[in-house]
Write an enzyme that holds these catalytic residues in place. Structure first.
Site: not given
Ligand SMILES: NC(=O)c1ccc[n+]([C@@H]2O[C@H](COP(=O)([O-])OP(=O)(O)OC[C@H]3O[C@@H](n4cnc5c(N)ncnc54)[C@H](OP(=O)(O)O)[C@@H]3O)[C@@H](O)[C@H]2O)c1
Length: 323
Positions: A61, A212
């Protein structure tokens, strides 16, 4: 803001918060913006203050940026945190190149992770995926050796199929399975979730808002720079039809006095005591809303409505989760 309760992660496993903090989007990784580092650190610390001890990261990440950030946030309070790290993914300039699961590489990865995090032991260490490039015995066996050596406490796995989970657990006891799960992605209910339950493996469920989609904030078409445009779920007619489905979640949320995101998290939370919603929150302002979601209770009728409208296949098109 209430304090999050603790559960045992897996059979006789370590005590972790029933809500996990996903730290991925605090770092520049595919599609996400470069966020405010000090806000990320403050979010982690505020989460710890409210009993959210499960912090999730991957060494890839932000090419280690995420681990460095967590390291800063937990400095002087290591014991408050339970650190979950994934390894094995190789990225270059945000592009996925593949997996490196060779034992020698894993030994290299962990040493860098420990330094970046500023800790001696990683609580949960897991290959981000498994493939046939290296025998599973060697991958899991290497983590088992790291456990013996004290560099790791527990073995986890991520994004694998039911038969792989069974095989991994036969090689060394698996404490947790990290897997995408939401009202929009329920395919794992068929075999993977029952297998995890049968084997006493905790489930760390991410992507509760389905990139989302379930926040109720999305509008068609997405802006051209939205990373979701890569996935068929968010393209053309699919997105229009999918957003119509989300209207049902929106109206139930309004009726109950919550936000659609809260219901999306609450639904995952309600699927079992062994299932932890792992939610990305890159700013402190997310915490009150998402911790409140953990107190939401659904009536049988509400559950039935959600089950019916979000049955497997009802959300059109896929994301990276459809394997
Ligand atoms: N094992 C794997 O393969 C894998 C894959 C992906 C992710 N993960 C892990 O799982 C975590 C969660 O996954 P995710 O980020 O894909 O899914 P997510 O938790 O559904 O988050 C997606 C987006 O929703 C936003 N959000 C959170 N709460 C919200 C709310 N109340 N209202 C509106 N928006 C809200 C987040 O925003 P902000 O971040 O802007 O606050 C984030 O941008 C990651 O952080 C990562 O640690 C694991």
């Amino acid at each position: 803001m209430s304090t999050i309760k603790k559960i045992a992660l897996g059979k006789n496993g370590p005590m972790v918060s029933k809500l996990g903090l996903g730290c991925m989007r605090m770092s520049p990784i595919y599609g996400s913006r470069v966020s405010n580092e000090s806000e990320g650190i403050a979010t982690i610390q505020s989460a710890l203050d409210h009993g959210i001890n499960f912090l999730n990261t991957g060494d890839f990440y932000g090419n280690g940026h995420n681990e460095l950030l967590i390291g800063k946030a937990i400095k002087d309070r290591r014991d408050d945190a339970f650190i979950s790290v994934k390894f094995g993914a190789i990225f270059d300039n945000g592009q996925w190149l593949g997996l490196d699961l060779r034992p020698m590489s894993i030994r290299n990865f962990i040493n860098y992770s420990l330094v970046r995090l500023g800790i001696d032991t990683i609580d949960l260490y897991q290959p981000c995926r498994l493939d046939d490039s290296v025998p599973m015995e060697d991958v899991i066996g290497t983590v088992a050796e790291l456990i013996k050596e004290g560099k790791v406490r527990h073995l986890g796995v991520s994004e694998i199929a039911a038969e792989q989970l069974r095989k991994a657990n036969n090689i060394y006891p698996v404490t947790a399975l990290e897997i995408g799960y939401s009202l929009a992605d329920r395919q794992i209910e068929h075999d993977l979730l029952p297998t995890a339950k049968e084997l006493g493996i905790g489930v760390v469920a991410f992507a509760n808002t389905a990139e989302g989609l379930l926040t109720g904030e999305m509008k068609a078409p997405l802006s051209p720079d939205a990373y979701q445009n890569h996935f068929s779920r968010f393209q053309g007619e699919n997105l229009i039809k999918n957003l119509e489905k989300v209207e049902i979640l929106k109206s139930l949320a309004k009726e109950k006095g919550y936000t659609p995101s809260q219901l999306a998290i609450a639904w995952v939370n309600a699927q079992g005591d062994h299932i932890m919603p792992l939610v990305s929150m890159s700013r402190r302002s997310r915490l009150p809303e998402n911790t409140e979601a953990m107190d939401i209770v659904f009536s049988t009728k509400e559950m039935h409505t959600l089950d019916e409208h979000f049955s497997v296949g009802s959300i059109l098109g896929g994301t990276y989760l459809q394997r």
